[in-house]
Design a protein around this motif. Structure first.
Motif, PDB file in Angstrom:
ATOM      1  N   PHE A   1      42.601 -34.986  22.341  1.00 26.74           N
ATOM      2  CA  PHE A   1      41.400 -34.557  21.675  1.00 26.74           C
ATOM      3  C   PHE A   1      42.084 -34.124  20.423  1.00 26.74           C
ATOM      4  N   GLY A   2      41.845 -34.464  19.202  1.00 25.63           N
ATOM      5  CA  GLY A   2      42.250 -34.095  17.732  1.00 25.63           C
ATOM      6  C   GLY A   2      41.129 -34.238  16.959  1.00 25.63           C
ATOM      7  N   PRO A   3      40.185 -33.792  16.784  1.00 26.19           N
ATOM      8  CA  PRO A   3      38.963 -33.825  15.914  1.00 26.19           C
ATOM      9  C   PRO A   3      39.365 -33.236  14.583  1.00 26.19           C
ATOM     10  N   ASN A   4      38.843 -33.924  13.632  1.00 25.27           N
ATOM     11  CA  ASN A   4      39.087 -33.710  12.255  1.00 25.27           C
ATOM     12  C   ASN A   4      38.018 -33.294  11.579  1.00 25.27           C
ATOM     13  N   ARG A   5      36.616 -34.211  11.836  1.00 21.54           N
ATOM     14  CA  ARG A   5      35.596 -33.868  10.968  1.00 21.54           C
ATOM     15  C   ARG A   5      34.160 -33.514  11.849  1.00 21.54           C
ATOM     16  N   VAL A   6      33.435 -32.562  11.438  1.00 20.06           N
ATOM     17  CA  VAL A   6      32.301 -32.373  12.321  1.00 20.06           C
ATOM     18  C   VAL A   6      31.162 -32.508  11.177  1.00 20.06           C
ATOM     19  N   LEU A   7      29.801 -33.195  11.734  1.00 20.45           N
ATOM     20  CA  LEU A   7      28.678 -33.376  11.229  1.00 20.45           C
ATOM     21  C   LEU A   7      27.723 -32.532  11.781  1.00 20.45           C
ATOM     22  N   VAL A   8      26.967 -31.600  11.183  1.00 19.65           N
ATOM     23  CA  VAL A   8      25.990 -30.894  11.907  1.00 19.65           C
ATOM     24  C   VAL A   8      24.712 -31.208  10.980  1.00 19.65           C
ATOM     25  N   THR A   9      23.748 -31.723  11.933  1.00 22.56           N
ATOM     26  CA  THR A   9      22.400 -32.026  11.248  1.00 22.56           C
ATOM     27  C   THR A   9      21.463 -30.669  11.331  1.00 22.56           C
ATOM     28  N   GLY A  10      20.859 -30.188  10.218  1.00 20.32           N
ATOM     29  CA  GLY A  10      20.245 -29.022  10.081  1.00 20.32           C
ATOM     30  C   GLY A  10      20.668 -27.904   9.761  1.00 20.32           C
ATOM     31  N   ALA A  11      20.420 -27.500   8.649  1.00 21.05           N
ATOM     32  CA  ALA A  11      21.016 -26.088   8.108  1.00 21.05           C
ATOM     33  C   ALA A  11      19.975 -24.930   8.118  1.00 21.05           C
ATOM     34  N   GLY A  12      19.411 -24.836   9.245  1.00 13.65           N
ATOM     35  CA  GLY A  12      18.920 -23.440   9.767  1.00 13.65           C
ATOM     36  C   GLY A  12      19.861 -22.684  10.321  1.00 13.65           C
ATOM     37  N   PRO A  13      19.541 -21.361  11.038  1.00  8.92           N
ATOM     38  CA  PRO A  13      20.442 -20.522  11.662  1.00  8.92           C
ATOM     39  C   PRO A  13      21.424 -21.071  12.496  1.00  8.92           C
TER      40      PRO A  13
ATOM     41  N   LYS B   1      20.212 -22.716   1.687  1.00 13.77           N
ATOM     42  CA  LYS B   1      20.804 -23.453   2.241  1.00 13.77           C
ATOM     43  C   LYS B   1      21.984 -24.184   1.843  1.00 13.77           C
ATOM     44  N   PRO B   2      21.790 -25.086   0.655  1.00  9.57           N
ATOM     45  CA  PRO B   2      22.930 -25.710   0.143  1.00  9.57           C
ATOM     46  C   PRO B   2      24.102 -24.848  -0.170  1.00  9.57           C
ATOM     47  N   GLU B   3      23.742 -23.851  -0.699  1.00 13.54           N
ATOM     48  CA  GLU B   3      24.825 -22.861  -1.300  1.00 13.54           C
ATOM     49  C   GLU B   3      25.622 -22.069  -0.235  1.00 13.54           C
ATOM     50  N   LEU B   4      24.634 -21.826   0.916  1.00 11.97           N
ATOM     51  CA  LEU B   4      25.557 -21.213   2.127  1.00 11.97           C
ATOM     52  C   LEU B   4      26.414 -22.112   2.700  1.00 11.97           C
ATOM     53  N   VAL B   5      26.213 -23.740   2.694  1.00 12.85           N
ATOM     54  CA  VAL B   5      27.127 -24.404   3.327  1.00 12.85           C
ATOM     55  C   VAL B   5      28.322 -24.564   2.113  1.00 12.85           C
ATOM     56  N   ARG B   6      28.145 -24.663   1.044  1.00 14.50           N
ATOM     57  CA  ARG B   6      29.168 -24.913   0.001  1.00 14.50           C
ATOM     58  C   ARG B   6      30.047 -23.569   0.135  1.00 14.50           C
ATOM     59  N   ALA B   7      29.529 -22.451   0.451  1.00 12.62           N
ATOM     60  CA  ALA B   7      30.319 -21.132   0.399  1.00 12.62           C
ATOM     61  C   ALA B   7      31.295 -21.227   1.514  1.00 12.62           C
ATOM     62  N   LEU B   8      30.834 -21.976   2.447  1.00 12.31           N
ATOM     63  CA  LEU B   8      31.881 -22.027   3.699  1.00 12.31           C
ATOM     64  C   LEU B   8      32.999 -23.228   3.186  1.00 12.31           C
ATOM     65  N   GLY B   9      32.968 -23.811   2.283  1.00 10.81           N
ATOM     66  CA  GLY B   9      33.988 -24.802   2.040  1.00 10.81           C
ATOM     67  C   GLY B   9      33.367 -26.184   2.819  1.00 10.81           C
ATOM     68  N   ALA B  10      31.951 -26.405   3.126  1.00 10.64           N
ATOM     69  CA  ALA B  10      31.572 -27.315   3.641  1.00 10.64           C
ATOM     70  C   ALA B  10      31.041 -28.168   2.614  1.00 10.64           C
ATOM     71  N   THR B  11      30.841 -29.526   3.008  1.00 10.41           N
ATOM     72  CA  THR B  11      29.842 -30.237   2.173  1.00 10.41           C
ATOM     73  C   THR B  11      28.603 -30.609   2.556  1.00 10.41           C
ATOM     74  N   TYR B  12      27.573 -30.467   1.485  1.00  9.18           N
ATOM     75  CA  TYR B  12      26.188 -30.368   1.984  1.00  9.18           C
ATOM     76  C   TYR B  12      25.576 -31.824   1.607  1.00  9.18           C
TER      77      TYR B  12
ATOM     78  N   TRP C   1      28.814 -13.633   3.729  1.00  4.00           N
ATOM     79  CA  TRP C   1      28.113 -14.962   4.001  1.00  4.00           C
ATOM     80  C   TRP C   1      26.932 -14.733   5.065  1.00  4.00           C
ATOM     81  N   LEU C   2      27.367 -14.028   6.134  1.00  2.00           N
ATOM     82  CA  LEU C   2      26.484 -13.607   7.231  1.00  2.00           C
ATOM     83  C   LEU C   2      25.325 -12.987   6.599  1.00  2.00           C
ATOM     84  N   GLU C   3      25.456 -12.177   5.706  1.00  2.00           N
ATOM     85  CA  GLU C   3      24.232 -11.549   4.925  1.00  2.00           C
ATOM     86  C   GLU C   3      23.220 -12.721   4.400  1.00  2.00           C
ATOM     87  N   GLY C   4      23.832 -13.558   3.940  1.00  2.00           N
ATOM     88  CA  GLY C   4      23.028 -14.586   3.169  1.00  2.00           C
ATOM     89  C   GLY C   4      22.120 -15.371   4.183  1.00  2.00           C
ATOM     90  N   LEU C   5      22.591 -15.331   5.396  1.00  2.00           N
ATOM     91  CA  LEU C   5      21.605 -15.870   6.418  1.00  2.00           C
ATOM     92  C   LEU C   5      20.373 -15.252   6.871  1.00  2.00           C
TER      93      LEU C   5
END
Length: 355
Positions: free
Chosen positions: A172-184, A211-222, A317-321
């Motif tokens: 098990f050596g995952p590299n990438r994750v897809l999350v569907t849905g940008a709710g809490p 939501k898009p900015e919260l994702v980008r602020a994590l260093g993730a791709t929206y 970042w948590l405050e932004g939720l």
């Protein structure tokens, strides 16, 4: 004291009303309620789609996403007056089933569990509440009212606990994750994925708002395209499905990687029909050694893991939720979703509203 109440099964019964102060039983903690998170389960209970009052009562104090401050605690409990705490939601069934007997009551096998603010137990939506020390989770004081995010975070802590256990069946050596849905739930899933050093992609339909900015602020791709397109581009090893939209659920199941893991956290509406090639879906799940599993609720261990994850997160970042804080007297407004909502919080204490 004041409490947010509902009469399960009765539409339009949501009220903020006076109820008797709780009297802690021997060995229980008495806490001052500070904040209460609102989620889809609460809205479903208010809409008379779910929920059960305690036996012998027609009234249910709502609320399972809690934050409180200890007023009194039994000696030797590990808690002191002034500690910030959250209460675990579920309690094991009285039989108990084998899972409940081993502390894994989130995996109850006989459906006789109870849940604070949901099923046969009053919730945490009141100015005072009690909790057994073994079901109280200490919150890092630096989090302040952001500790109200503990319960939804526990769902993702459990999801990752199970993803990693499933992954350990083989290399098990995952590299990438897809999350569907940008709710809490989706955003907290993205947070915990980034905390594991993984490349994270988040898919949602909205193209503006927080939501898009919260994702980008994590260093993730929206992304705002489709599961199939994102999978073709990102090639995720793991998919965390957090929409509950039936078409998205099946897209995730059909487009996951070989030997991939799909974790379903969203609860879908019933009586929605899709045309699905079940044979092809089964074929690829079997031939690719795929795992698709669902998860809901969490046990004490997962709440403790979630408390650690929140303490390690950027509080800005948590405050932004938290998109809205609503005082208790206006709590029914919190149950009415708005377009830009992420997480709505009811302030049970004035200090939460002025934070």
């Amino acid at each position: 004291m004041r409490a947010l109440t509902v009469r399960p099964g009765q539409r339009g019964s949501l009220r903020v009303e006076d109820v008797p102060d709780p009297r802690p039983a021997e060995g229980e903690i008495l806490a001052e309620g500070l904040a209460l998170g609102i989620c889809g389960t609460d809205r479903e209970i208010v809409a008379a789609g779910y929920g059960e009052a305690p036996p012998g009562d027609d009234l249910l104090i709502l609320g399972h996403e809690s934050l409180g401050r200890v007023r009194t605690a039994p000696a030797g409990s590990g808690f002191q007056p002034g500690d910030l705490i959250a209460g675990v939601v579920r309690r094991p069934d009285p039989v108990p089933c084998p899972a409940c007997a081993h502390g894994e009551f989130d995996m109850c096998r006989n459906d006789r569990y109870t849940e604070r603010g949901i099923r046969k137990l009053h919730g945490y939506g009141s100015e005072l509440w009690t909790v057994e020390p073994e079901y109280a989770i200490k919150i890092d004081p630096e989090l302040a009212d952001l500790g109200v995010l503990l319960e939804p975070a526990s769902v993702l802590a459990k999801a990752w606990d199970h993803i990693e256990r499933i992954g350990s069946r083989a290399w098990f050596g995952p590299n990438r994750v897809l999350v569907t849905g940008a709710g809490p739930i989706g955003l907290l899933g993205a947070l915990m994925s980034r905390q594991r050093g993984l490349e994270v992609h988040v898919l949602d339909v909205v193209t503006s708002g927080p939501k898009p900015e919260l994702v980008r602020a994590l260093g993730a791709t929206y992304h705002s395209t489709s599961v199939k397109e994102v999978v073709a581009e990102a090639e995720p090893d793991i998919i965390i499905e957090a929409t509950g939209v039936a078409s998205v659920v099946f897209d995730a199941m059909e487009n996951n990687a070989p030997a991939g893991i799909v974790c379903l956290t969203g609860v879908s509406p019933v009586n929605r029909h899709l045309r699905v090639d079940a044979g092809t879906l089964n074929r690829y799940i079997v031939l690719d050694n795929d795992v698709i599993f669902g998860t809901v609720n969490a046990n004490v261990r997962h709440h403790e893991l979630a408390a650690h994850a929140l303490a390690e997160a950027d509080p800005g970042w948590l405050e932004g939720l938290i998109s809205r804080r609503v005082p208790l007297e206006k709590a029914p407004e919190a149950l009415e979703p708005r377009e830009d909502d992420v997480k709505v919080v009811v302030g049970l204490s004035e200090e939460v509203l002025t934070a």
